[in-house]
Every structure is written in structure tokens, then in C-alpha cells.
Design a protein around this motif. Sequence first.
Motif, short mmCIF file in Angstrom:
data_model
loop_
_atom_site.label_atom_id
_atom_site.label_comp_id
_atom_site.label_asym_id
_atom_site.label_seq_id
_atom_site.Cartn_x
_atom_site.Cartn_y
_atom_site.Cartn_z
N ARG A 1 -46.40 -103.74 18.85
CA ARG A 1 -46.66 -102.61 17.94
C ARG A 1 -46.57 -103.12 16.50
NH1 ARG A 1 -40.97 -99.05 18.10
NH2 ARG A 1 -39.64 -100.81 17.49
N PRO B 1 -45.21 -101.59 13.27
CA PRO B 1 -44.44 -100.41 12.86
C PRO B 1 -44.83 -99.86 11.50
CG PRO B 1 -43.10 -102.40 12.73
CD PRO B 1 -44.37 -102.80 13.41
N LYS C 1 -46.98 -94.55 23.86
CA LYS C 1 -46.61 -93.77 22.67
C LYS C 1 -45.52 -94.47 21.87
CE LYS C 1 -48.01 -89.37 24.69
NZ LYS C 1 -47.59 -88.08 25.25
N PRO C 2 -45.45 -94.18 20.57
CA PRO C 2 -44.38 -94.75 19.76
C PRO C 2 -43.01 -94.34 20.30
CG PRO C 2 -46.02 -93.68 18.37
CD PRO C 2 -46.34 -93.30 19.80
N GLY C 3 -42.05 -95.18 20.07
CA GLY C 3 -40.69 -94.88 20.53
C GLY C 3 -40.06 -96.13 21.10
N PRO C 4 -39.10 -95.95 22.01
CA PRO C 4 -38.43 -97.12 22.59
C PRO C 4 -39.42 -98.01 23.34
CG PRO C 4 -37.28 -95.06 23.14
CD PRO C 4 -38.59 -94.68 22.52
N PRO D 1 -41.69 -99.63 25.87
CA PRO D 1 -42.24 -98.95 27.04
C PRO D 1 -41.96 -99.72 28.33
CG PRO D 1 -43.98 -100.11 25.88
CD PRO D 1 -42.74 -100.27 25.05
N ASP E 1 -44.98 -96.03 31.43
CA ASP E 1 -45.37 -95.42 30.14
C ASP E 1 -46.77 -95.84 29.70
OD1 ASP E 1 -42.80 -94.26 29.79
OD2 ASP E 1 -42.04 -96.23 29.17
N GLY F 1 -46.95 -97.86 14.79
CA GLY F 1 -45.90 -97.70 15.79
C GLY F 1 -46.37 -97.52 17.21
N TRP G 1 -47.51 -98.59 20.65
CA TRP G 1 -47.49 -99.81 21.46
C TRP G 1 -48.89 -100.07 22.03
CZ3 TRP G 1 -43.29 -102.77 21.21
CH2 TRP G 1 -42.05 -102.19 20.89
#
Lengths: 164, 164
Positions: free
Chosen positions: B75, B77, B97-100, B102, B106, B123, B125
Motif C-alpha cells: 500500500r 499510505p 480495503k485500507p486498514g490492518p 489483509p 480480505d 492506503g 492494499w
Amino acid sequence: MKILVPAPLTASAFAPFGQVIAVDAAKRHFSINGGNTERYHDLAELDPGPDGKLIVSIFRGQPRTLPFAVEMMERHPLASQAFMPLADEPYLVVVAKPGPAPGPDDLVAFLAQPGQGVNYAAGVWHHPLLALNRICDFLVVDRSGPGDNCDEVSLSTPAMLHLP
Amino acid sequence: MKILVPAPLTASAFAPFGQVIAVDAAKRHFSINGGNTERYHDLAELDPGPDGKLIVSIFRGQPRTLPFAVEMMERHPLASQAFMPLADEPYLVVVAKPGPAPGPDDLVAFLAQPGQGVNYAAGVWHHPLLALNRICDFLVVDRSGPGDNCDEVSLSTPAMLHLP
């Protein structure tokens, strides 16, 4: 009447007007993605101008027929404008250096090949899109923002654009 | 092992990850250049991020062979990254999706057709370039600027990407 015959598009010949966007015009390239991909890096001097931002659009151009009478030119005084061909067809580029409205003798023509884009520097006079052979799409990176960013001029006498 | 089968790439299906760059994804288009050209306007939310600027590059990707083991994701960021195919070939897109970081469950895969680009929002992935069939060039609009703008993660177990 002025006859315009396009020269091959090269980075050095086009330098007074902007940049050629092509792998063989890259000043720098390097391997990424674990060796899968070669990155031909930072190929154009994108310039959003004052208070502007860069946007990406697609221009779908009808093909021109040759010989073509160049009767007008335009410029974007505030920002650069980049064109990258998405079709596997050549196209024509007609430019003049920044400054007063160009006459027929100020025009320079190039024949761009598939895989060659152009980025017009701010203020460079250019003819609108000159696709050849069929309807062709181009990815365009230019400016969105306040102010008037397009000047058009009519040529006192047209120039006739022929293929080499 | 998780099996990933790509869905057709559409603007609505891709909306959680960014934008599809294509004429049929345009919210607005209009005629320019005296009727010669149709402008499909402002197709991607280009985001240079803090202290960044947008640059244009060409990525030349080797084709992948299928089934393909998706073993990592990356990603950016700080900024968006847009890809527009220059070759008349499909390609694959794998996103999360963005976040922790994957996991295999996911991941979402799309099969992009010629004429369809993608712009990954900051952000999001995504797997590095997944060209198909032959060596393919892509025009890329992404960020130049200070700071670290690439995170990579290995998947705990790979996902296997098949064609539909």
C-alpha cells in the motif's frame, strides 16, 4: 501557402515545447516489484499552475484527413497538458514556442508514434488533438482550477500539414 | 487455500478501493475542439499527499502466469496511484480495503479490460502489477515526495488467483 511536413518526434527535438513521454525518453529507469516491472521514472514536468490541481481525463478524437489546414492554435497559459495515446496509431503534433501569437512560419510539426506521449509546457502554442486513421483515445493530465487557461488564435494564413 | 476468481472491473464494484479510469466510468463528458474531440472529464481522485507532487511514469510489466499465488500485498499510505494500460491486453487487479494488514479472505480480485485503468486511493492494499499474455506498458500517475510511501506485507497463507 506554408507547407508543414512533420519530423519524427524525439525528446531532443521536442525539448523547446515540453517532454516526450516514452520509455526511450526516460532519464532514469529501475526495476521494481521483485524484478517483474521496469519503472521508467518521472517522464514529464507536470505543472498544475497557481491554485490548480492535476486531473486525469480521456480525450476521444475523431481522425483528421490529410492534407490538413492548420488554421488556429491554442495555449494553456497557466499549466502543462500531457497526452498519452491509448490506441496503437500514430498522431500529429503541431506546436510553436511560447510568446506572441504564432504565424505560419513559427509552426513545427511532429509525427508521434504509438507509445509516445507529449507534455506541453505552460504557454506552448499547440493545435488541438490530431488523431489519424481511426477514432483514438488519449489519456490527458491537465489542470483544473480557477482562471482562464485557454487562449485561441486564428492564423493569418493557414499552413498545410502533409505526411512526410 | 483461498481461491480468488476475478470479477469484471466496474466503477461501482471498485468504488471502495478508488476509481476506474474509463470512458464508461465518466460522470461527465463534453465536446471540445470544435466538435472533433469528446472529453471524458476528471476520472480519478488524484491525491499527491502531504508535501508530495504528482509524477507520470511508465511501468513495463512482465506477464504473470495463472494460476498465480498471491503471497504479498502493498500500500501507499500517503498518496493515490493510478495505472492506465497502454497495451491492448487485459490485466488483473487484487485489492483489499485500507486498514490492518489483509489476510487471504480480505482480498478482492478484478479482471480489467483494455481501456480500463484503476486509481488506488491512498492506503488501499493492492498487489503489484499483474500483466497478462505479454509484456505490457502502463502509464502511472503517482507521488514523488518525502517520507516512506510503500508498506509491504506477506500473507499468512497465499491465495490462488485463477481466471474465471
